[in-house]
Design a protein around this motif. Structure first.
Motif, PDB file in Angstrom:
ATOM      1  N   PRO B 192       0.632   3.708   3.994  1.00  0.00           N
ATOM      2  CA  PRO B 192      -0.613   3.161   4.562  1.00  0.00           C
ATOM      3  C   PRO B 192      -1.076   1.867   3.889  1.00  0.00           C
ATOM      4  O   PRO B 192      -0.838   1.651   2.705  1.00  0.00           O
ATOM      5  CB  PRO B 192      -1.626   4.279   4.288  1.00  0.00           C
ATOM      6  CG  PRO B 192      -1.074   5.047   3.135  1.00  0.00           C
ATOM      7  CD  PRO B 192       0.421   4.960   3.270  1.00  0.00           C
ATOM      8  N   ARG B 193      -1.722   1.041   4.690  1.00  0.00           N
ATOM      9  CA  ARG B 193      -2.345  -0.188   4.184  1.00  0.00           C
ATOM     10  C   ARG B 193      -3.767  -0.276   4.698  1.00  0.00           C
ATOM     11  O   ARG B 193      -4.031   0.049   5.842  1.00  0.00           O
ATOM     12  CB  ARG B 193      -1.566  -1.412   4.646  1.00  0.00           C
ATOM     13  CG  ARG B 193      -0.332  -1.666   3.831  1.00  0.00           C
ATOM     14  CD  ARG B 193       0.308  -3.008   4.175  1.00  0.00           C
ATOM     15  NE  ARG B 193       1.199  -3.418   3.117  1.00  0.00           N
ATOM     16  CZ  ARG B 193       2.344  -2.815   2.818  1.00  0.00           C
ATOM     17  NH1 ARG B 193       2.736  -1.769   3.522  1.00  0.00           N
ATOM     18  NH2 ARG B 193       3.083  -3.256   1.825  1.00  0.00           N
ATOM     19  N   THR B 194      -4.681  -0.750   3.837  1.00  0.00           N
ATOM     20  CA  THR B 194      -6.078  -0.866   4.242  1.00  0.00           C
ATOM     21  C   THR B 194      -6.347  -2.198   4.933  1.00  0.00           C
ATOM     22  O   THR B 194      -7.337  -2.350   5.629  1.00  0.00           O
ATOM     23  CB  THR B 194      -7.006  -0.749   3.024  1.00  0.00           C
ATOM     24  OG1 THR B 194      -6.678  -1.800   2.103  1.00  0.00           O
ATOM     25  CG2 THR B 194      -6.841   0.584   2.325  1.00  0.00           C
ATOM     26  N   LEU B 195      -5.478  -3.163   4.702  1.00  0.00           N
ATOM     27  CA  LEU B 195      -5.649  -4.511   5.264  1.00  0.00           C
ATOM     28  C   LEU B 195      -4.298  -4.984   5.747  1.00  0.00           C
ATOM     29  O   LEU B 195      -3.277  -4.531   5.257  1.00  0.00           O
ATOM     30  CB  LEU B 195      -6.055  -5.516   4.185  1.00  0.00           C
ATOM     31  CG  LEU B 195      -7.303  -5.314   3.353  1.00  0.00           C
ATOM     32  CD1 LEU B 195      -7.316  -6.365   2.252  1.00  0.00           C
ATOM     33  CD2 LEU B 195      -8.528  -5.467   4.229  1.00  0.00           C
TER      34      LEU B 195
END
Lengths: 476, 197
Positions: B192-195
C-alpha cells in the motif's frame, strides 16, 4: 522447522540482521495523530532531516477533537494548539492529513483499515498502543513511542528485538449473544495484564475464523491490555473480501499477486509457539470489568470478587485498591451496579457493526432516566454509514446523544469526560483510574451490554432487557 | 540522548503494582507539544493525597523509583518517561515493565532495571526504614547496590552500549542507509501507498 505467522511477516521485513544487534525492520505503513507526533517532528527539524517515505505515511486528528460543534473553533486552546501543530507539521513535511471536518477523519485505527491501507503481511506502526488493532489483517502492527515515531519518519525502519510468540487458540463457537469484546476481556482476565508481555499473540481456532473483520479488530485491539505489543490473525477469505475494492487495496494484477502472497501467511503446521493458551468459546458469556485494570473482569452473572480470595499478595493488594477506587464491595452482584454514563465508541468498538449491535438492542427502548448515553462513531465514514442505515435515529429516539467521530470519552482528552465519582459502562479499552475523567469509574463492556445497561440503568445484558420487558408487555 | 553510566541516589518505594501510564501522566497533560514541563503531572491524581509517598518530605530529591510489578502498562505515551525524568528520576526498578514503556525509557536514558520481586521487597523494607539509604545502579557492572544488598540485572549488550554512550538510534540506523535503500528496491508493487509521488 515451520514458522509462525508472526515470524513470516517479521522475516519479510528484515533490512539488516547482525550478531548482537536488534533486527532493523522496514515499516510499510506509519500512522500519525496529533498527540505523539509533535516532538518527533521537532526532532527532525532540529537535525535537518526529512520524512523519508511520505508515501507510506498518513495522519489524522482524533484524540483531542471535540464531538460537538466541530464547525466552531476548538474551545480548549491547548487542544487547538496541538491540532494546529499537526497541521503545520504535515504541511511542512508533506504528509497526507485528514483533519477534523474531512470525510476521511476518524480514530486512526478505524481510518487505516477502512481506507484499505492496512493489509496482510505489512508492518504497521503508530504512536499509539492500540495499533495492535491492525493485526486483525495478519499485519504485524504495534504501538511505538515518540522517539520511535521520529525514527520511522527519518528512516522508515525500526530496530526491534524479535518478541516470542504465543498462540491463543479459541476452540468451539461463541454462544449467541457473546461478542468479540466478551472474548478478549475473558482472554485478558485469564492471562493477566502482563501475561502477553514479550510476546506477539496469534489468535486462532474455529471461533476466531468465524469472526468478521471488525470483530477481529476488536480482539487484536486489546492485545496490549494483556501486555502484548501485537496480536495477529491469519488472513483468509473474510480478510480478502473486506479489502477488495477499498480505496488503497491493490488492483488488477497487483491484487492477484497480493492475494497469492497473503495466502502464504499462515502458521505452518510444524511451527512451534513459545507459549500456548486454549480457550473454550462455548464456556464464554457476556463479560465486564469490576476493577481498575482490564484484567480485573468477570462474567456479568458473577459477583465482585473478594480480594482475600487471591493467593498472590500483589493481586490481593491490587484488588483491594481497585474496589476502594471503584466504590464496590466484595460479593456485590456485577449485574445491578448502577451507572451514570454509557459510552459507545473508540478504536475497540466504534465501527459500524458495533453501532448496529448497540442500536439493535436499544431499538424500541428508552435510555433510563438519569443516564447519559454517548454514541461516538469511530470515523466520519462510520457515521455516514450509520446515518444511511438510520442508526442515528434509533439512538436519538431512545434518548442517546449522537456525536461526531473521535476518541472522545475513551480517554477524555476532549470535553467528553466523567465527573469525579461518576460511573460508566464503556465499550472502550481501559478502566484505569481517572482514564475517562478525574475520579471517574469505568466498567469495560461490549456494545450489546452497553446498550442494555443504558436502558436498565445498571450493568445488564440484552437478555435482561427481554426479561424486564416481559411483565410489562403481559400487562398491556 | 543522555548517557547513563552509574547513579547513586535516595529512593522512593512505590508499593503499587500495575502502575499504568494514565497514573504516571494523565491524558490531559499530553496536549503539550514539548518534551519538558511534565513534572507537575507525574502521578498527578495520587499526589493530591498528602499521604502519597512522593509527598513525604523525606522523599524530596529522591532519584530512584522502586515500584511493584508491571510498571508502565497501557498507553505508548513517551510523556510518561519524560514526566519521570522531568521530576528528577534517573532510574526505575521493578520486577516487570510493560514493553512499550521499557523501550521508551531506554531511548531517553531513563534506566529501567528488572530485579526479582524478593530483591524489590528487600529494597522497599530498607528504604522505608531509612529514607536516606543510598541506592546505586551501576550500568558498567549491571548491578544494583544498597547496604547489605547486591543484585545483578540483565540488559542486552546493544541497549547497554547505546545507554553508556548516550547514542542516538537514528544516527546509528542512517549509518546503514544503503541497506534500507537496497530493501526498498525489493518491495513488491502491491504494497500500500498513501500518496502517489
Amino acid at each position: 522447522m515451520g514458522r509462525t505467522l508472526a515470524e513470516k511477516v517479521w522475516d519479510d521485513h528484515v533490512v539488516r540482521r547482525a550478531e548482537g544487534e536488534p533486527d532493523l525492520l522496514f515499516i510499510d505503513l506509519h500512522l500519525l495523530h496529533e498527540v505523539t507526533s509533535p516532538q518527533a517532528f521537532d526532532g527532525l527539524r532540529q537535525n535537518g532531516r526529512r520524512v523519508r517515505r511520505r508515501d507510506l505515511t498518513i495522519a489524522t486528528e482524533d484524540h483531542n477533537t471535540p464531538t460537538l460543534d466541530i464547525d466552531k473553533p476548538i474551545a480548549d486552546p491547548v487542544s487547538r494548539a496541538q491540532l494546529e501543530t499537526l497541521r503545520a507539521n504535515c504541511a511542512e513535511f508533506g504528509v497526507r492529513l485528514h483533519p477534523l471536518g474531512d470525510v476521511e477523519q476518524g480514530v486512526v485505527h478505524v481510518v487505516g483499515p477502512q481506507l484499505g491501507l492496512t493489509q496482510p503481511g505489512t508492518t504497521v506502526v503508530c504512536g499509539d498502543s492500540h495499533t495492535s488493532t491492525h493485526g486483525a489483517f495478519g499485519a504485524l502492527a504495534f504501538g511505538i513511542g515518540t522517539s520511535q515515531v521520529e525514527h520511522v519518519l527519518a528512516t522508515q525502519t525500526l530496530p526491534m528485538a524479535r518478541p516470542k510468540t504465543m498462540a491463543i487458540t479459541v476452540e468451539g463457537e461463541l454462544p449467541e449473544g457473546v461478542s468479540a469484546k466478551d472474548l478478549i476481556l475473558a482472554v485478558i482476565a485469564r492471562i493477566g495484564t502482563g501475561g502477553g508481555q514479550g510476546y506477539i499473540l496469534e489468535y486462532r481456532g474455529p471461533a476466531i475464523e468465524r469472526l468478521s473483520m471488525e470483530a477481529r479488530m476488536t480482539v487484536c485491539n486489546m492485545s496490549i491490555e494483556a501486555g502484548a505489543r501485537a496480536g495477529m490473525i491469519a488472513p483468509d477469505e473474510t480478510t480478502f473480501a473486506y479489502l477488495k475494492d477499498r480505496p488503497h487495496a491493490p488492483r488488477g494484477a497487483d491484487w492477484e499477486a497480493a492475494v497469492a502472497y497473503w495466502r502464504t501467511l499462515r502458521t505452518d503446521a510444524d511451527a512451534v509457539f513459545d507459549a500456548e493458551v486454549v480457550i473454550d468459546a462455548a464456556a464464554l458469556a457476556p463479560f465486564v470489568t469490576w476493577g481498575t485494570n482490564p484484567g480485573q473482569g468477570a462474567p456479568l452473572s458473577a459477583c465482585v470478587p473478594d480480594p482475600a480470595s487471591y493467593e498472590d499478595a500483589s493481586q490481593r493488594l491490587a484488588a483491594e485498591k481497585a474496589l476502594n477506587y471503584m466504590g464496590l464491595s466484595a460479593g456485590q452482584p456485577l449485574r445491578g451496579i448502577r451507572v451514570d454514563t454509557v459510552f459507545v465508541g473508540s478504536c475497540t468498538n466504534g465501527r459500524i457493526e458495533d453501532l448496529r449491535a448497540a442500536a439493535a438492542v436499544l431499538a424500541g427502548h428508552r435510555v433510563a432516566d438519569g443516564v447519559r448515553m454517548l454514541v461516538v462513531p469511530g470515523s466520519v465514514r462510520v457515521a455516514l454509514q450509520a446515518v444511511e442505515e438510520g442508526l442515528d435515529q434509533v439512538f436519538t429516539t431512545a434518548g442517546a446523544e449522537w456525536r461526531h467521530a473521535g476518541c472522545s470519552m475513551c480517554l477524555g482528552m476532549n470535553p467528553d469526560q466523567l465527573a469525579p465519582g461518576e460511573r460508566s459502562a464503556s465499550t472502550s479499552n481501559r478502566n484505569f483510574e481517572g482514564r475517562q475523567g478525574k475520579g471517574g469509574r469505568t466498567h469495560l463492556v461490549s456494545p450489546q451490554v452497553a446498550a442494555a445497561t443504558a436502558v436498565l440503568g445498571h450493568l445488564a445484558s440484552p437478555a435482561d432487557l427481554t426479561e424486564a420487558a416481559a411483565p410489562a408487555t403481559a400487562g398491556v | 540522548m543522555e548517557a547513563f553510566t552509574t547513579h547513586t541516589g535516595r529512593a522512593v518505594p512505590l508499593r503499587h503494582g500495575n502502575v499504568d501510564t494514565d497514573q504516571i501522566i494523565p491524558a490531559h497533560w499530553l496536549k503539550k507539544v514539548t518534551r519538558d514541563g511534565f513534572e507537575d503531572g507525574l502521578f498527578e491524581a495520587w499526589r493530591r493525597d498528602p499521604d502519597f509517598v512522593l509527598n513525604h518530605p523525606e522523599r524530596q530529591g529522591a532519584t530512584v523509583l522502586i515500584a511493584g510489578p508491571d510498571f508502565g502498562t497501557g498507553s505508548s505515551r513517551e510523556h510518561a518517561v519524560w514526566a519521570l525524568q522531568n521530576y528528577g528520576f534517573k532510574t526505575v526498578i521493578s520486577s516487570r515493565f510493560a514493553d512499550i514503556f521499557r523501550g521508551n525509557s531506554l531511548k531517553n536514558g531513563l534506566l529501567t532495571v528488572v530485579l526479582a520481586q524478593e530483591t524489590i521487597d528487600a529494597l522497599w523494607a530498607l528504604t522505608e526504614a531509612d529514607p536516606t539509604t543510598p541506592v546505586t545502579v551501576d550500568l558498567h557492572t549491571r548491578q544494583v547496590h544498597a547496604p547489605g544488598i547486591t543484585a545483578a540485572f540483565d540488559l542486552d549488550e546493544n541497549a547497554r552500549w547505546r545507554l553508556l554512550n548516550g547514542l542516538d538510534d537514528i544516527s546509528i540506523t542512517l549509518h546503514n542507509e544503503h541497506q534500507i535503500t537496497a530493501y526498498e528496491a525489493t518491495r513488491p508493487t502491491h504494497k500500500p501507498r498513501t500518496l502517489t509521488i
